[in-house]
Design an enzyme around this catalytic site. Structure first.
Site, short mmCIF file in Angstrom:
data_model
loop_
_atom_site.label_atom_id
_atom_site.label_comp_id
_atom_site.label_asym_id
_atom_site.label_seq_id
_atom_site.Cartn_x
_atom_site.Cartn_y
_atom_site.Cartn_z
N PHE A 65 0.84 -1.21 0.00
CA PHE A 65 0.00 0.00 0.00
C PHE A 65 0.87 1.26 0.00
O PHE A 65 1.80 1.36 0.79
CB PHE A 65 -0.88 -0.04 1.26
CG PHE A 65 -1.98 0.95 1.31
CD1 PHE A 65 -2.98 0.98 0.35
CD2 PHE A 65 -2.05 1.87 2.36
CE1 PHE A 65 -4.04 1.88 0.43
CE2 PHE A 65 -3.10 2.78 2.46
CZ PHE A 65 -4.08 2.79 1.49
N SER A 133 3.21 -6.87 2.15
CA SER A 133 2.03 -6.29 2.80
C SER A 133 0.77 -6.52 1.96
O SER A 133 0.40 -7.67 1.75
CB SER A 133 2.29 -4.82 3.08
OG SER A 133 1.31 -4.35 3.96
N MET A 134 0.11 -5.48 1.46
CA MET A 134 -1.05 -5.72 0.61
C MET A 134 -0.65 -6.48 -0.65
O MET A 134 -1.49 -7.17 -1.24
CB MET A 134 -1.75 -4.41 0.23
CG MET A 134 -2.60 -3.83 1.34
SD MET A 134 -3.68 -2.56 0.68
CE MET A 134 -4.26 -1.80 2.22
N TRP A 158 -0.70 -8.56 4.32
CA TRP A 158 -1.87 -7.89 4.92
C TRP A 158 -3.10 -8.24 4.10
O TRP A 158 -3.09 -8.12 2.86
CB TRP A 158 -1.65 -6.37 4.91
CG TRP A 158 -2.68 -5.56 5.63
CD1 TRP A 158 -2.59 -5.07 6.90
CD2 TRP A 158 -3.95 -5.10 5.13
NE1 TRP A 158 -3.72 -4.36 7.23
CE2 TRP A 158 -4.57 -4.35 6.16
CE3 TRP A 158 -4.62 -5.26 3.91
CZ2 TRP A 158 -5.83 -3.76 6.02
CZ3 TRP A 158 -5.88 -4.68 3.76
CH2 TRP A 158 -6.47 -3.93 4.82
N ASP A 179 5.80 -6.35 13.92
CA ASP A 179 4.91 -5.72 12.93
C ASP A 179 3.66 -5.17 13.62
O ASP A 179 2.88 -5.95 14.19
CB ASP A 179 4.53 -6.75 11.86
CG ASP A 179 3.88 -6.12 10.64
OD1 ASP A 179 3.28 -5.03 10.76
OD2 ASP A 179 3.94 -6.74 9.56
N HIS A 211 7.21 -4.25 10.07
CA HIS A 211 6.42 -4.39 8.84
C HIS A 211 7.26 -4.09 7.60
O HIS A 211 6.98 -4.63 6.53
CB HIS A 211 5.23 -3.44 8.91
CG HIS A 211 4.27 -3.58 7.77
ND1 HIS A 211 3.58 -4.75 7.53
CD2 HIS A 211 3.91 -2.73 6.78
CE1 HIS A 211 2.81 -4.59 6.45
NE2 HIS A 211 3.01 -3.38 5.98
#
Ligand code: 9J3
Ligand code: ZN
Length: 264
Positions: A65, A133-134, A158, A179, A211
């Site tokens: 993101f 992540s995303m 994520w 994270d 993270h």
């Protein structure tokens, strides 16, 4: 390459060779403009320069993101030099959600195998996905919709969807003990536990990590990613020694869960 495994590439690995900043293959790169990319935002393809060893398996990597390709760029040459074609991409917009990132990973794989200038260097039957992540959440989405994928590696992934029983792709989930954006307790750990029991799967929790640890060169991430991709994209059992028996906690590993010995 061994007679019994046509997909094996490169010399027999050692602990040192998978921890090294570069593997045995010299690499080249080619840019893919967002103007020619369809369904994703363009990127950079890293590939072994020599064609002497035939085709290679391939992996596409999505950023997270608000982030750009630059945030996962270190994985390009690091993984390609071990004998993979690696496509680090930008997404259409930096705020795309995991489901969109999953579709974009697949669009980039299609571009790589069907249209790119290196398409003849890629074995289109041996493909994987990674992401931060995303982008890691997107890797789960991609594997869910394309079960022929050979490997998936979400890095501090994520996703609002916590359950992934639909996956048939060997998946290595990499979490970080510190994270606070995608806490392992609500992301990587439930993702791992929700995967089928019968699947080759692993959970690597990085120690002293955040993270954003996957955004810069990290030897532990590289070492286990290389081993996972080799084991499941190349079916290269020479790398099983680094995955099984399950790695013990160490200075850089807070926890490791897995399904040894690997079956597929
Ligand atoms: O890609 C990511 O870093 C996802 C974490 C995040 O910011 O989610 C909040 C919506
Ligand atoms: Zn689900």
């Amino acid at each position: 390459q061994a007679a019994d495994n046509p997909y094996e590439r490169g010399p027999a690995p050692t602990e040192a060779s998978i921890e090294a900043s570069r593997g045995p293959y010299a690499t080249s790169r080619t840019s893919v403009s967002s103007l020619v990319a369809s369904g994703f935002g363009g990127g950079t393809i890293h590939y072994p320069t020599s064609t002497a060893d035939g085709t290679f398996g391939a992996v596409v990597v999505s950023p997270g993101f608000t982030a750009y390709e630059s945030s996962i760029a270190w994985l390009g040459p690091r993984l390609a030099s071990q004998g993979f074609v690696v496509f680090t991409i930008d997404t259409l917009t930096t705020v795309d959600q995991p489901a969109s990132r999953g579709r974009q990973l697949l669009a980039a794989l299609d571009y790589l195998t069907e249209r790119s200038s290196v398409r003849n260097r890629v074995d289109a039957a041996r493909l994987g996905v990674m992401g931060h992540s995303m982008g890691g959440g997107g890797s789960l989405e991609a594997a869910k919709s394309r079960t022929s994928l050979k490997a998936a590696i979400p890095l501090t992934g994520w996703n609002l969807d916590k359950t992934w029983p639909e996956l048939r792709t060997p998946t290595l989930l990499v979490g970080a003990d510190g994270d606070t954006v995608a806490p392992v307790s609500s992301h990587s750990e439930p993702f791992y536990e929700s995967l089928p029991r019968s699947l080759d799967k692993a959970y690597l929790e990085l120690r002293g990590a955040s993270h954003f640890t996957p955004n810069t060169s990290d030897t532990t991430i590289a070492k286990y990613s290389i081993s996972w991709l080799k084991r499941f994209i190349d079916d290269d059992t020479r790398y099983e020694q680094f995955l099984c028996p399950i790695p013990r906690p160490s200075l850089t590993i807070a926890e490791y869960r897995g399904t040894c010995p690997h079956s597929s």
